[in-house]
Design a protein around this motif. Structure first.
Motif, mmCIF file in Angstrom:
data_model
loop_
_atom_site.group_PDB
_atom_site.id
_atom_site.type_symbol
_atom_site.label_atom_id
_atom_site.label_comp_id
_atom_site.label_asym_id
_atom_site.label_seq_id
_atom_site.Cartn_x
_atom_site.Cartn_y
_atom_site.Cartn_z
ATOM 1 N N SER A 1 4.510 6.923 -0.246
ATOM 2 C CA SER A 1 4.703 5.733 -1.069
ATOM 3 C C SER A 1 3.605 5.622 -2.131
ATOM 4 O O SER A 1 3.883 5.327 -3.296
ATOM 5 N N LYS A 2 2.365 5.899 -1.724
ATOM 6 C CA LYS A 2 1.251 5.837 -2.686
ATOM 7 C C LYS A 2 1.392 6.918 -3.762
ATOM 8 O O LYS A 2 1.117 6.683 -4.932
ATOM 9 N N SER B 1 5.361 0.402 1.655
ATOM 10 C CA SER B 1 5.249 0.197 0.220
ATOM 11 C C SER B 1 3.764 0.228 -0.089
ATOM 12 O O SER B 1 3.037 -0.695 0.284
ATOM 13 N N GLY B 2 3.320 1.325 -0.713
ATOM 14 C CA GLY B 2 1.871 1.499 -0.905
ATOM 15 C C GLY B 2 1.173 1.535 0.445
ATOM 16 O O GLY B 2 1.605 2.230 1.359
ATOM 17 N N GLU B 3 0.109 0.739 0.587
ATOM 18 C CA GLU B 3 -0.647 0.682 1.849
ATOM 19 C C GLU B 3 0.056 -0.165 2.915
ATOM 20 O O GLU B 3 -0.355 -0.178 4.069
ATOM 21 N N GLY C 1 4.793 5.797 -5.806
ATOM 22 C CA GLY C 1 4.924 4.428 -6.293
ATOM 23 C C GLY C 1 6.235 3.762 -5.878
ATOM 24 O O GLY C 1 6.635 2.747 -6.433
ATOM 25 N N ILE D 1 3.001 5.941 4.212
ATOM 26 C CA ILE D 1 1.993 5.384 3.287
ATOM 27 C C ILE D 1 1.604 6.422 2.236
ATOM 28 O O ILE D 1 1.554 6.122 1.041
ATOM 29 N N ALA D 2 1.354 7.665 2.663
ATOM 30 C CA ALA D 2 0.929 8.716 1.718
ATOM 31 C C ALA D 2 1.989 8.965 0.653
ATOM 32 O O ALA D 2 1.690 9.060 -0.544
#
Length: 196
Positions: free
Chosen positions: A58-59, A121-123, A62, A55-56
């Motif tokens: 990916s955020k 993907s993101g969160e 992007g 998550i980290a």
């Protein structure tokens, strides 16, 4: 069809090379996480840590991100080093020496490697799988291949440590390979849904 970017949430070169081999058949452009990007692994399990990393990254980038958290759990040491496998000591050699020293008083040398994989993907967590490999801790390091604890982990019923095995064999029976076998069909489904 263009390849999709996929960021490997790791700065461990051994791990990245292994993923490049495992993902060779998939239409991904593999990227590495930003240089100097630090993630605090606060999870209590391998899967929680894999999720935190995926998550980290990916955020931060992007992009889709793949994280793994894996390590060695030794029965006689109450599951240690477990999630602290990479932080058990400063270098691979020191980690091996420390583990062998702590195991000296025990006759039980059973251990297992676990690998938790997470794609985010993101969160959003898109895929989570875990693979295992049972074995024993040897009395001294054997073999030149692999990294980490590979020279002291003898795979059950094989008579070989991970460091003595050919890459292809390790890929088939290792914890990352086992997790990857579970990940592959999920990845295919994910790619199909992304490309619709």
């Amino acid at each position: 069809m263009d390849n999709l970017p996929l960021v490997i949430a790791s700065s461990n070169e051994g791990k990245i090379r292994e993923f490049q081999k495992l993902l060779a058949d998939f239409p991904f452009d593999l990227l590495t996480q930003p240089v100097g990007f630090e993630i605090e692994e606060t999870g209590k399990t391998f899967m929680e840590n894999a999720r935190i990393k995926a998550i980290a990254v990916s955020k931060a980038t992007g992009q889709l991100s793949l994280a793994d958290d894996s390590g060695l759990s030794v029965e006689a040491l109450g599951g240690a080093p477990g999630i602290y496998s990479a932080r058990y000591a400063k270098s691979d050699n020191e980690r091996i020496e420390k583990l062998l020293a702590e195991l000296k008083p025990f006759s039980n040398r059973k251990a297992k490697f676990e690998c938790a994989l997470c794609i985010a993907s993101g969160e959003n967590v898109l895929i989570e799988v875990s693979g295992f490999c049972e074995g024993l801790i040897t009395f001294f390091p054997k073999g030149e291949n692999g990294f980490g604890y590979d020279p002291i982990f003898e795979v059950a019923k094989s008579g070989e440590t991970f460091a003595e095995m050919e890459h292809e064999k390790k890929k088939q029976i290792g914890h990352r390979g086992s997790a990857f076998k579970l990940l592959k069909p999920e990845l295919k489904k994910l790619l199909t849904s992304i490309r619709k």
